[in-house]
Design an enzyme around this catalytic site. Structure first.
Site, PDB file in Angstrom:
ATOM      1  N   GLY A 111       0.818  -1.215   0.000  1.00 51.45           N
ATOM      2  CA  GLY A 111       0.000   0.000   0.000  1.00 51.45           C
ATOM      3  C   GLY A 111       0.848   1.259   0.000  1.00 51.45           C
ATOM      4  N   ALA A 112       2.006   1.192  -0.684  1.00 51.12           N
ATOM      5  CA  ALA A 112       3.005   2.262  -0.578  1.00 51.12           C
ATOM      6  C   ALA A 112       2.650   3.521  -1.357  1.00 51.12           C
ATOM      7  CB  ALA A 112       4.368   1.740  -1.021  1.00 51.12           C
ATOM      8  N   THR A 155      -1.229  -1.770  -5.742  1.00 53.90           N
ATOM      9  CA  THR A 155      -1.928  -2.395  -6.864  1.00 53.90           C
ATOM     10  C   THR A 155      -1.617  -1.707  -8.189  1.00 53.90           C
ATOM     11  OG1 THR A 155      -3.789  -1.150  -5.988  1.00 53.90           O
ATOM     12  CG2 THR A 155      -3.956  -3.526  -5.849  1.00 53.90           C
ATOM     13  N   VAL A 212      -2.216  -7.298  -2.640  1.00 56.36           N
ATOM     14  CA  VAL A 212      -1.938  -8.119  -1.455  1.00 56.36           C
ATOM     15  C   VAL A 212      -2.860  -9.324  -1.313  1.00 56.36           C
ATOM     16  CG1 VAL A 212      -0.855  -6.305  -0.066  1.00 56.36           C
ATOM     17  CG2 VAL A 212      -3.350  -6.564  -0.012  1.00 56.36           C
ATOM     18  N   ASN A 268       0.763  -2.784   5.267  1.00 59.25           N
ATOM     19  CA  ASN A 268       0.130  -1.467   5.414  1.00 59.25           C
ATOM     20  C   ASN A 268      -1.107  -1.290   4.532  1.00 59.25           C
ATOM     21  OD1 ASN A 268       0.106   1.604   5.849  1.00 59.25           O
ATOM     22  ND2 ASN A 268       0.494   1.438   3.637  1.00 59.25           N
ATOM     23  N   SER A 315      -5.483  -0.509  13.745  1.00 55.70           N
ATOM     24  CA  SER A 315      -6.233   0.737  13.904  1.00 55.70           C
ATOM     25  C   SER A 315      -6.701   0.886  15.338  1.00 55.70           C
ATOM     26  CB  SER A 315      -7.458   0.755  12.987  1.00 55.70           C
ATOM     27  OG  SER A 315      -8.276   1.859  13.294  1.00 55.70           O
ATOM     28  N   TYR A 323     -14.946  -2.480   9.001  1.00 48.86           N
ATOM     29  CA  TYR A 323     -13.567  -1.983   9.070  1.00 48.86           C
ATOM     30  C   TYR A 323     -12.978  -2.282  10.446  1.00 48.86           C
ATOM     31  CZ  TYR A 323      -9.579   1.175   9.053  1.00 48.86           C
ATOM     32  OH  TYR A 323      -8.299   1.684   9.138  1.00 48.86           O
ATOM     33  N   ILE A 337      -5.616   9.672  11.136  1.00 50.95           N
ATOM     34  CA  ILE A 337      -4.453  10.210  10.425  1.00 50.95           C
ATOM     35  C   ILE A 337      -4.943  10.821   9.118  1.00 50.95           C
ATOM     36  CG2 ILE A 337      -2.155   9.648   9.497  1.00 50.95           C
ATOM     37  CD1 ILE A 337      -2.437   8.975  12.504  1.00 50.95           C
TER      38      ILE A 337
HETATM   39  P1  NAP Z   1      -4.603   5.280   1.773  1.00 56.46           P
HETATM   40  O1  NAP Z   1      -3.949   6.590   1.576  1.00 56.46           O
HETATM   41  O2  NAP Z   1      -5.942   5.020   1.147  1.00 56.46           O
HETATM   42  O3  NAP Z   1      -3.580   4.136   1.345  1.00 56.46           O
HETATM   43  C1  NAP Z   1      -3.922   2.775   1.276  1.00 56.46           C
HETATM   44  C2  NAP Z   1      -3.189   2.179   0.097  1.00 56.46           C
HETATM   45  O4  NAP Z   1      -3.455   0.760   0.057  1.00 56.46           O
HETATM   46  C3  NAP Z   1      -3.695   2.766  -1.233  1.00 56.46           C
HETATM   47  O5  NAP Z   1      -2.594   3.129  -2.044  1.00 56.46           O
HETATM   48  C4  NAP Z   1      -4.489   1.622  -1.828  1.00 56.46           C
HETATM   49  O6  NAP Z   1      -4.524   1.631  -3.237  1.00 56.46           O
HETATM   50  C5  NAP Z   1      -3.708   0.430  -1.321  1.00 56.46           C
HETATM   51  N1  NAP Z   1      -4.464  -0.805  -1.482  1.00 56.46           N
HETATM   52  C6  NAP Z   1      -5.808  -0.993  -1.362  1.00 56.46           C
HETATM   53  N2  NAP Z   1      -6.115  -2.273  -1.658  1.00 56.46           N
HETATM   54  C7  NAP Z   1      -4.956  -2.901  -1.983  1.00 56.46           C
HETATM   55  C8  NAP Z   1      -4.630  -4.208  -2.400  1.00 56.46           C
HETATM   56  N3  NAP Z   1      -5.574  -5.160  -2.561  1.00 56.46           N
HETATM   57  N4  NAP Z   1      -3.329  -4.514  -2.650  1.00 56.46           N
HETATM   58  C9  NAP Z   1      -2.365  -3.573  -2.516  1.00 56.46           C
HETATM   59  N5  NAP Z   1      -2.609  -2.297  -2.137  1.00 56.46           N
HETATM   60  C10 NAP Z   1      -3.903  -1.964  -1.886  1.00 56.46           C
HETATM   61  O7  NAP Z   1      -4.818   4.998   3.322  1.00 56.46           O
HETATM   62  P2  NAP Z   1      -3.830   5.197   4.565  1.00 56.46           P
HETATM   63  O8  NAP Z   1      -4.548   6.070   5.511  1.00 56.46           O
HETATM   64  O9  NAP Z   1      -2.456   5.513   4.141  1.00 56.46           O
HETATM   65  O10 NAP Z   1      -3.911   3.721   5.159  1.00 56.46           O
HETATM   66  C11 NAP Z   1      -2.787   2.871   5.327  1.00 56.46           C
HETATM   67  C12 NAP Z   1      -3.127   1.837   6.390  1.00 56.46           C
HETATM   68  O11 NAP Z   1      -3.357   2.509   7.629  1.00 56.46           O
HETATM   69  C13 NAP Z   1      -4.415   1.054   6.089  1.00 56.46           C
HETATM   70  O12 NAP Z   1      -4.252  -0.295   6.479  1.00 56.46           O
HETATM   71  C14 NAP Z   1      -5.436   1.735   6.986  1.00 56.46           C
HETATM   72  O13 NAP Z   1      -6.514   0.889   7.322  1.00 56.46           O
HETATM   73  C15 NAP Z   1      -4.575   2.073   8.182  1.00 56.46           C
HETATM   74  N6  NAP Z   1      -5.144   3.120   9.043  1.00 56.46           N
HETATM   75  C16 NAP Z   1      -5.353   4.384   8.555  1.00 56.46           C
HETATM   76  C17 NAP Z   1      -5.897   5.345   9.405  1.00 56.46           C
HETATM   77  C18 NAP Z   1      -6.151   6.750   8.969  1.00 56.46           C
HETATM   78  O14 NAP Z   1      -6.777   7.508   9.736  1.00 56.46           O
HETATM   79  N7  NAP Z   1      -5.713   7.159   7.783  1.00 56.46           N
HETATM   80  C19 NAP Z   1      -6.201   5.009  10.728  1.00 56.46           C
HETATM   81  C20 NAP Z   1      -5.972   3.725  11.168  1.00 56.46           C
HETATM   82  C21 NAP Z   1      -5.432   2.792  10.317  1.00 56.46           C
HETATM   83  P3  NAP Z   1      -5.835   2.259  -3.960  1.00 56.46           P
HETATM   84  O15 NAP Z   1      -5.890   3.684  -3.540  1.00 56.46           O
HETATM   85  O16 NAP Z   1      -5.533   2.031  -5.407  1.00 56.46           O
HETATM   86  O17 NAP Z   1      -6.995   1.455  -3.441  1.00 56.46           O
END
Ligand code: NAP
Length: 257
Positions: free
Chosen positions: A17-18, A42, A67, A93, A145, A163, A196
């Site tokens: 998820g980089a 992806t 993933v 991630n 989370s 979620y 975040i």
């Molecule tokens: P983000 O900006 O939406 O990044 C998530 C990334 O994961 C996106 O690039 C997404 O690609 C990718 N992804 C989705 N499905 C995938 C798959 N099947 N295979 C590979 N990559 C995939 O969200 P983020 O906030 O950085 O989240 C990162 C992690 O932190 C997640 O696990 C999230 O649940 C966790 N988290 C975030 C928060 C918050 O407040 N932001 C809080 C708690 C936990 P696409 O955009 O193409 O789908």
């Protein structure tokens, strides 16, 4: 004796998820810590764009990897071995947001959430651990989370039950895998972010701040950079004796009950 080094020079890290908010900040932090960084997502074009926005000049190995797809994960792990000799650190991630009710929500959507947020963490970990065992060591860091352990009212305001469930299982996977992996000198820990500011929320920061106003003792929503120091630490030699821990990075949010 514990090695007090925080350097990751010569270590190779794979980040899923980089292209996202937290993932791209992890890429920058691990580069700064001296690691060889393999960034996966992806969509390879989106990944390359995100890395360029963060100042990458081509030093990061960017690869497409879903993933949930075992063949793609294995192919990436093979490429990592060919390119760097071995993988040392896996950061699970990748994730998606979802807001389905467990009772009345769409079953297909709930299954997709569990597949990406939960099953894939186990899948990637199993495939990486096979290689870690051959190497005699390894590190896994799972992104969970804080919502997974919040009360139901807050969960339903901030996300969705599916979620929260998907992340609660990630917290359990972290502890259970840590126990199974300990004999192989592989540590498994997790980071549980609070709120975040990333694209996942799909709204401007001010709206996210307003939505969670009064809920976060440190007085603001987090930035991806608030998490990455902990990730580097957990991956470093200084954290050799830490395993099975889920550490919350949430501005003190859980203290509000
Ligand atoms: P983000 O900006 O939406 O990044 C998530 C990334 O994961 C996106 O690039 C997404 O690609 C990718 N992804 C989705 N499905 C995938 C798959 N099947 N295979 C590979 N990559 C995939 O969200 P983020 O906030 O950085 O989240 C990162 C992690 O932190 C997640 O696990 C999230 O649940 C966790 N988290 C975030 C928060 C918050 O407040 N932001 C809080 C708690 C936990 P696409 O955009 O193409 O789908």
């Amino acid at each position: 004796m514990t090695d007090l080094s925080f350097s990751l020079s010569g270590h190779t890290v794979l980040i899923t998820g980089a292209a996202g908010g937290i993932g791209s900040a992890l890429v920058v932090a691990f580069c700064e810590a001296g690691a060889n960084v393999v960034a996966t997502d992806t969509n390879r074009e989106a990944l390359t764009r995100a890395l360029a926005d963060h100042g990458d000049n081509g030093s990061v190995l960017a690869l497409a990897m879903d993933v949930t797809e075992e063949e793609q994960i294995s192919a990436v792990l093979d490429t990592v071995t060919q390119r760097f000799g071995r993988l040392d650190i896996l950061i699970n991630n990748a994730g998606i947001k979802s807001s389905e009710s467990l009772l009345t929500g769409n079953r297909g959507k709930i299954e997709r959430t569990m597949k990406i947020n939960t099953d894939a963490v186990l899948l990637c970990s199993r495939l990486a651990v096979r290689r870690f065992i051959k190497n005699g060591a390894g590190r896994i860091i799972n992104i969970g989370s804080s919502l997974s352990s919040q009360g139901a009212v807050f969960n339903y305001q901030a996300g969705g039950a599916d979620y929260c469930l998907s992340k609660a299982v990630v917290h359990d996977i972290t502890k259970l895998l840590a126990y199974e992996c300990a004999q192989h000198r592989i540590t498994v820990n997790g980071i549980a972010p609070g709120i975040i500011d990333t694209p996942m929320h799909g709204r401007p920061r001010e709206e996210t701040e307003a939505r969670h106003h009064g809920r976060i003792p440190l007085g603001r929503v987090g930035n991806p950079e608030d998490l990455v120091g902990l990730a580097v630490f957990l991956a470093s030699p200084a954290a050799d004796y830490i395993t099975g821990q889920m550490i919350h990075v949430n501005g003190g949010m859980l203290m509000n009950g």
